[in-house]
Design an enzyme around this catalytic site. Sequence first.
Site, PDB file in Angstrom:
ATOM      1  N   SER A 107       0.847  -1.195   0.000  1.00  8.33           N
ATOM      2  CA  SER A 107       0.000   0.000   0.000  1.00  8.33           C
ATOM      3  C   SER A 107       0.881   1.244   0.000  1.00  8.33           C
ATOM      4  O   SER A 107       0.535   2.261  -0.603  1.00  8.33           O
ATOM      5  CB  SER A 107      -0.889   0.001   1.235  1.00  8.33           C
ATOM      6  OG  SER A 107      -0.095  -0.115   2.399  1.00  8.33           O
ATOM      7  N   ASP A 160       9.001  -2.910  -4.415  1.00  6.84           N
ATOM      8  CA  ASP A 160       7.589  -2.516  -4.460  1.00  6.84           C
ATOM      9  C   ASP A 160       7.358  -1.398  -5.470  1.00  6.84           C
ATOM     10  O   ASP A 160       6.381  -1.406  -6.220  1.00  6.84           O
ATOM     11  CB  ASP A 160       7.132  -2.054  -3.072  1.00  6.84           C
ATOM     12  CG  ASP A 160       7.505  -3.050  -1.991  1.00  6.84           C
ATOM     13  OD1 ASP A 160       7.744  -4.219  -2.331  1.00  6.84           O
ATOM     14  OD2 ASP A 160       7.568  -2.652  -0.819  1.00  6.84           O
TER      15      ASP A 160
HETATM   16  C1  GLA Z   1       9.128  -5.193   1.578  1.00  6.42           C
HETATM   17  C2  GLA Z   1      10.090  -4.124   1.069  1.00  6.42           C
HETATM   18  C3  GLA Z   1      10.753  -4.568  -0.236  1.00  6.42           C
HETATM   19  C4  GLA Z   1      11.334  -5.969  -0.127  1.00  6.42           C
HETATM   20  C5  GLA Z   1      10.328  -6.932   0.509  1.00  6.42           C
HETATM   21  C6  GLA Z   1      10.931  -8.285   0.790  1.00  6.42           C
HETATM   22  O1  GLA Z   1       8.037  -5.308   0.720  1.00  6.42           O
HETATM   23  O2  GLA Z   1       9.407  -2.917   0.862  1.00  6.42           O
HETATM   24  O3  GLA Z   1      11.733  -3.622  -0.610  1.00  6.42           O
HETATM   25  O4  GLA Z   1      12.545  -5.962   0.557  1.00  6.42           O
HETATM   26  O5  GLA Z   1       9.791  -6.433   1.707  1.00  6.42           O
HETATM   27  O6  GLA Z   1      11.205  -8.957  -0.397  1.00  6.42           O
END
Ligand code: GLA
Length: 352
Positions: free
Chosen positions: A110, A163
Amino acid sequence: MPRERSAAFAPGRVNLIGEHTDYNAGLALPFAITEGVTVRARANGTQRVQAHARQLGERDEFPLADPPPATGWRAFVRGVVAELERAGFPLAGARLEIDGGVPTGMGLSSSAALEVSLCLALVQLGAAGPPGGEPADVDRKLIARLCSRVENEWVGAHTGLLDQLASLYGAVDTAQLIDFRTLALEPVALRLGDWRLVVLDSGERHRHASSGYNERRTECARACELLGIDSLREADAHALVRLPQPLRARAEHVLAENLRVLDAVAALSAGDLPALGALLNASHASLRDLYEISTPAVEAAVARLREAGASGARMVGGGFGGSVLGLFAPGTRPPADARGVRPGAGAHVLRA
Ligand code: GLA
């Protein structure tokens, strides 16, 4: 002249496989989901930003120049404005309406959806051009890095680029193979036929700034220091025995997870979905036993998916709560409270 209005949408993401590899210069295979955040911006003729988070029924107001720090969703909005300003984007004072469809703390990013939609709407508003004109050209990798700085410096979560890149580069029926050493992205067709991907909420909310996420990141950095390398991508599997525990286990997870990402790409291109399911299970076991980021609530959610007949199930995102992803073959039925997820379009400017 800045535009009068702008709007942008950015999706959340599900990471199919490749967890905790992004900040280790590794590989991951995420896809953007159809749910996301929409930001509508209207120039207010002042040097201030007024923001309204509709779902929360909360507001914020702050100066365009040097916004003071804040907490919660406000930290993201202020951070995005400050970082865009610092990067030299022309900005206009604005009223922002934020409409979110990605539940927070569920491991569906989100926060990336919020940062990216804010960035695109604000850049579009500040860019010269006719009302309703073509979307301003943005360097999406630069936007991803900028959003990651917001997380690191304004929110205190030392997350990587997974993300943001997933949200910015998503495409319908497609996952993105991301190589975090080069930031190269390669689309991988994610056509599931009658198979289904679902997420099941573990009921446990997480916050990367306060969970063990930052600690895992520090452990990986320490492992690199001891091995004399810049990132775990360069680690030789045979050299890991030199590491003390738990650093060895962390590094073992990262190296094996990179290989699983490549195996998942191969399974998808061969249409071998049972093999993909087995890889999801192996990823989960590694995150639980070597990376140690599972919780009883997450394990219960994984067990429910497997009992319902999932071919594969694993936690997604940073860990310590959030959602569990399940892959279901035709003829099997996911639990009633699981939500179907499918790969949707990446972030884009909307007609304002
Ligand atoms: C979260 C973080 C990402 C990544 C994941 C694990 O979503 O925001 O940058 O490190 O955890 O893969």
